[in-house]
Design a protein around this motif. Structure first.
Motif, PDB file in Angstrom:
ATOM      1  N   TRP A  79       0.844  -1.204   0.000  1.00 49.57           N
ATOM      2  CA  TRP A  79       0.000   0.000   0.000  1.00 49.57           C
ATOM      3  C   TRP A  79       0.878   1.252   0.000  1.00 49.57           C
ATOM      4  O   TRP A  79       1.858   1.325   0.734  1.00 49.57           O
ATOM      5  CB  TRP A  79      -0.903   0.003   1.232  1.00 49.57           C
ATOM      6  CG  TRP A  79      -2.010  -1.007   1.137  1.00 49.57           C
ATOM      7  CD1 TRP A  79      -1.998  -2.271   1.641  1.00 49.57           C
ATOM      8  CD2 TRP A  79      -3.265  -0.828   0.492  1.00 49.57           C
ATOM      9  NE1 TRP A  79      -3.188  -2.890   1.337  1.00 49.57           N
ATOM     10  CE2 TRP A  79      -3.983  -2.038   0.638  1.00 49.57           C
ATOM     11  CE3 TRP A  79      -3.866   0.232  -0.209  1.00 49.57           C
ATOM     12  CZ2 TRP A  79      -5.271  -2.218   0.121  1.00 49.57           C
ATOM     13  CZ3 TRP A  79      -5.142   0.050  -0.717  1.00 49.57           C
ATOM     14  CH2 TRP A  79      -5.833  -1.155  -0.549  1.00 49.57           C
ATOM     15  N   GLN A  99      -5.791  -2.853  -5.879  1.00 48.02           N
ATOM     16  CA  GLN A  99      -6.669  -2.661  -4.722  1.00 48.02           C
ATOM     17  C   GLN A  99      -6.513  -1.219  -4.284  1.00 48.02           C
ATOM     18  O   GLN A  99      -5.387  -0.740  -4.115  1.00 48.02           O
ATOM     19  CB  GLN A  99      -6.276  -3.621  -3.597  1.00 48.02           C
ATOM     20  CG  GLN A  99      -6.477  -5.075  -4.012  1.00 48.02           C
ATOM     21  CD  GLN A  99      -5.941  -6.070  -3.007  1.00 48.02           C
ATOM     22  OE1 GLN A  99      -5.171  -5.710  -2.136  1.00 48.02           O
ATOM     23  NE2 GLN A  99      -6.335  -7.325  -3.148  1.00 48.02           N
ATOM     24  N   SER A 100      -7.617  -0.512  -4.135  1.00 51.30           N
ATOM     25  CA  SER A 100      -7.531   0.915  -3.815  1.00 51.30           C
ATOM     26  C   SER A 100      -8.597   1.276  -2.788  1.00 51.30           C
ATOM     27  O   SER A 100      -9.477   0.480  -2.467  1.00 51.30           O
ATOM     28  CB  SER A 100      -7.697   1.751  -5.083  1.00 51.30           C
ATOM     29  OG  SER A 100      -8.951   1.501  -5.688  1.00 51.30           O
ATOM     30  N   ASP A 120     -13.033  -0.231   0.217  1.00 53.08           N
ATOM     31  CA  ASP A 120     -12.127  -0.982  -0.654  1.00 53.08           C
ATOM     32  C   ASP A 120     -12.708  -1.193  -2.043  1.00 53.08           C
ATOM     33  O   ASP A 120     -13.889  -1.492  -2.203  1.00 53.08           O
ATOM     34  CB  ASP A 120     -11.836  -2.352  -0.031  1.00 53.08           C
ATOM     35  CG  ASP A 120     -10.914  -2.229   1.151  1.00 53.08           C
ATOM     36  OD1 ASP A 120      -9.736  -1.922   0.937  1.00 53.08           O
ATOM     37  OD2 ASP A 120     -11.378  -2.418   2.290  1.00 53.08           O
ATOM     38  N   VAL A 138      -4.664   6.160  -2.849  1.00 49.24           N
ATOM     39  CA  VAL A 138      -3.906   5.171  -2.077  1.00 49.24           C
ATOM     40  C   VAL A 138      -4.262   3.798  -2.635  1.00 49.24           C
ATOM     41  O   VAL A 138      -5.445   3.467  -2.760  1.00 49.24           O
ATOM     42  CB  VAL A 138      -4.269   5.244  -0.579  1.00 49.24           C
ATOM     43  CG1 VAL A 138      -3.590   4.122   0.190  1.00 49.24           C
ATOM     44  CG2 VAL A 138      -3.866   6.603  -0.006  1.00 49.24           C
ATOM     45  N   HIS A 139      -3.228   3.042  -2.988  1.00 53.44           N
ATOM     46  CA  HIS A 139      -3.513   1.739  -3.596  1.00 53.44           C
ATOM     47  C   HIS A 139      -2.340   0.780  -3.413  1.00 53.44           C
ATOM     48  O   HIS A 139      -1.276   1.151  -2.925  1.00 53.44           O
ATOM     49  CB  HIS A 139      -3.847   1.893  -5.091  1.00 53.44           C
ATOM     50  CG  HIS A 139      -2.704   2.298  -5.974  1.00 53.44           C
ATOM     51  ND1 HIS A 139      -2.803   2.316  -7.356  1.00 53.44           N
ATOM     52  CD2 HIS A 139      -1.435   2.707  -5.714  1.00 53.44           C
ATOM     53  CE1 HIS A 139      -1.670   2.698  -7.883  1.00 53.44           C
ATOM     54  NE2 HIS A 139      -0.824   2.947  -6.920  1.00 53.44           N
ATOM     55  N   GLN A 140      -2.572  -0.470  -3.832  1.00 56.17           N
ATOM     56  CA  GLN A 140      -1.474  -1.388  -4.067  1.00 56.17           C
ATOM     57  C   GLN A 140      -1.759  -2.115  -5.365  1.00 56.17           C
ATOM     58  O   GLN A 140      -2.917  -2.341  -5.737  1.00 56.17           O
ATOM     59  CB  GLN A 140      -1.241  -2.349  -2.908  1.00 56.17           C
ATOM     60  CG  GLN A 140      -2.323  -3.346  -2.627  1.00 56.17           C
ATOM     61  CD  GLN A 140      -1.879  -4.357  -1.562  1.00 56.17           C
ATOM     62  OE1 GLN A 140      -0.686  -4.529  -1.295  1.00 56.17           O
ATOM     63  NE2 GLN A 140      -2.838  -5.037  -0.964  1.00 56.17           N
ATOM     64  N   TYR A 166       2.519   2.200   3.456  1.00 59.93           N
ATOM     65  CA  TYR A 166       1.652   1.810   4.561  1.00 59.93           C
ATOM     66  C   TYR A 166       1.631   0.297   4.702  1.00 59.93           C
ATOM     67  O   TYR A 166       1.747  -0.425   3.717  1.00 59.93           O
ATOM     68  CB  TYR A 166       0.211   2.266   4.291  1.00 59.93           C
ATOM     69  CG  TYR A 166       0.062   3.731   3.990  1.00 59.93           C
ATOM     70  CD1 TYR A 166       0.053   4.675   5.011  1.00 59.93           C
ATOM     71  CD2 TYR A 166      -0.069   4.183   2.675  1.00 59.93           C
ATOM     72  CE1 TYR A 166      -0.096   6.030   4.732  1.00 59.93           C
ATOM     73  CE2 TYR A 166      -0.218   5.542   2.379  1.00 59.93           C
ATOM     74  CZ  TYR A 166      -0.226   6.450   3.415  1.00 59.93           C
ATOM     75  OH  TYR A 166      -0.362   7.776   3.144  1.00 59.93           O
ATOM     76  N   ARG A 168      -1.018  -2.689   6.330  1.00 54.31           N
ATOM     77  CA  ARG A 168      -2.447  -2.766   6.598  1.00 54.31           C
ATOM     78  C   ARG A 168      -2.772  -4.059   7.323  1.00 54.31           C
ATOM     79  O   ARG A 168      -2.345  -5.133   6.893  1.00 54.31           O
ATOM     80  CB  ARG A 168      -3.231  -2.691   5.287  1.00 54.31           C
ATOM     81  CG  ARG A 168      -4.704  -2.676   5.542  1.00 54.31           C
ATOM     82  CD  ARG A 168      -5.507  -2.333   4.339  1.00 54.31           C
ATOM     83  NE  ARG A 168      -6.921  -2.492   4.658  1.00 54.31           N
ATOM     84  CZ  ARG A 168      -7.898  -2.340   3.809  1.00 54.31           C
ATOM     85  NH1 ARG A 168      -7.617  -2.009   2.548  1.00 54.31           N
ATOM     86  NH2 ARG A 168      -9.145  -2.516   4.183  1.00 54.31           N
ATOM     87  N   LEU A 173      -4.750   1.077   8.768  1.00 58.05           N
ATOM     88  CA  LEU A 173      -3.639   1.449   7.899  1.00 58.05           C
ATOM     89  C   LEU A 173      -2.596   2.126   8.773  1.00 58.05           C
ATOM     90  O   LEU A 173      -2.934   2.975   9.614  1.00 58.05           O
ATOM     91  CB  LEU A 173      -4.176   2.423   6.852  1.00 58.05           C
ATOM     92  CG  LEU A 173      -3.491   2.563   5.512  1.00 58.05           C
ATOM     93  CD1 LEU A 173      -3.443   1.232   4.770  1.00 58.05           C
ATOM     94  CD2 LEU A 173      -4.237   3.612   4.686  1.00 58.05           C
TER      95      LEU A 173
END
Ligand SMILES: [Fe+2]
Length: 185
Positions: A79, A99-100, A120, A138-140, A166, A168, A173
């Protein structure tokens, strides 16, 4: 250095290729990453390593920062945010999962934050599909494939001043690290 340049385009009233500060907008960056992802010779020029991600820096349009990134199966970013830059990315080969969070997080002044339920989102990008994102995104990004490499194109404007990383755990977070560009050269 790959030769990827964007032809100059007129900025007519009503088009959104320029952002508020005159730099390229998120949609202009999306246009760039999609076109670049559709360049098979450039995509094939990225060395791939089964052990880890690989990258080549590209010339992004209008002073933006751009990268070509290779993702072996099972790799991901963790993240993070983009330090206030907006951007876009597109998958050229393989498939990436993003994923955001829909929530806009306060950028400063906290170490842990509990996310509300329902913030999510997940999407899958393949075959030249991309997405643009705003300055608070913010995402991964993950390659969840068991066996197939993915290659993607990313662009950011302004060039990334920093990235916040980050961890999680459930809905919590936690700010772990602030990375500066010196660490990416
Ligand atoms: Fe990102």
């Amino acid at each position: 250095m790959p030769d990827v340049r964007t032809p100059a385009r007129p900025h007519a009233p009503g088009n959104d290729t320029a952002g508020k500060d005159g730099g390229p907008s998120a949609s202009a960056l999306l246009d760039f990453v999609r076109r670049t992802a559709a360049d098979p010779a450039l995509i094939a020029s990225l060395p791939l390593d089964p052990e880890g991600r690989t990258w080549i820096r590209l010339d992004g349009p209008g002073g933006s920062e751009a990268w070509l990134i290779g993702w072996p199966p099972g790799t991901g970013t963790g993240w993070h945010d983009h330090g206030g830059s907006h951007g876009a990315f597109a998958t050229a080969t393989g498939e990436l999962t993003e994923q955001s969070l829909t929530a806009q997080l306060p950028t400063e002044g906290w170490k842990t934050l509990e996310l509300a339920d329902g913030v999510d989102r997940e999407r899958t990008l393949r075959d030249g599909r991309g997405r643009a994102f705003g300055p608070h995104h913010v995402h991964q990004v993950l390659n969840t494939s068991p066996d197939t490499h993915a290659v993607s194109v990313h662009a950011y404007y302004p060039p990334l001043p920093l990235m916040r990383r980050y961890s999680r755990t459930g809905q919590v977070l936690r700010l772990e690290e602030v990375e500066r560009p010196e660490e990416w050269s």
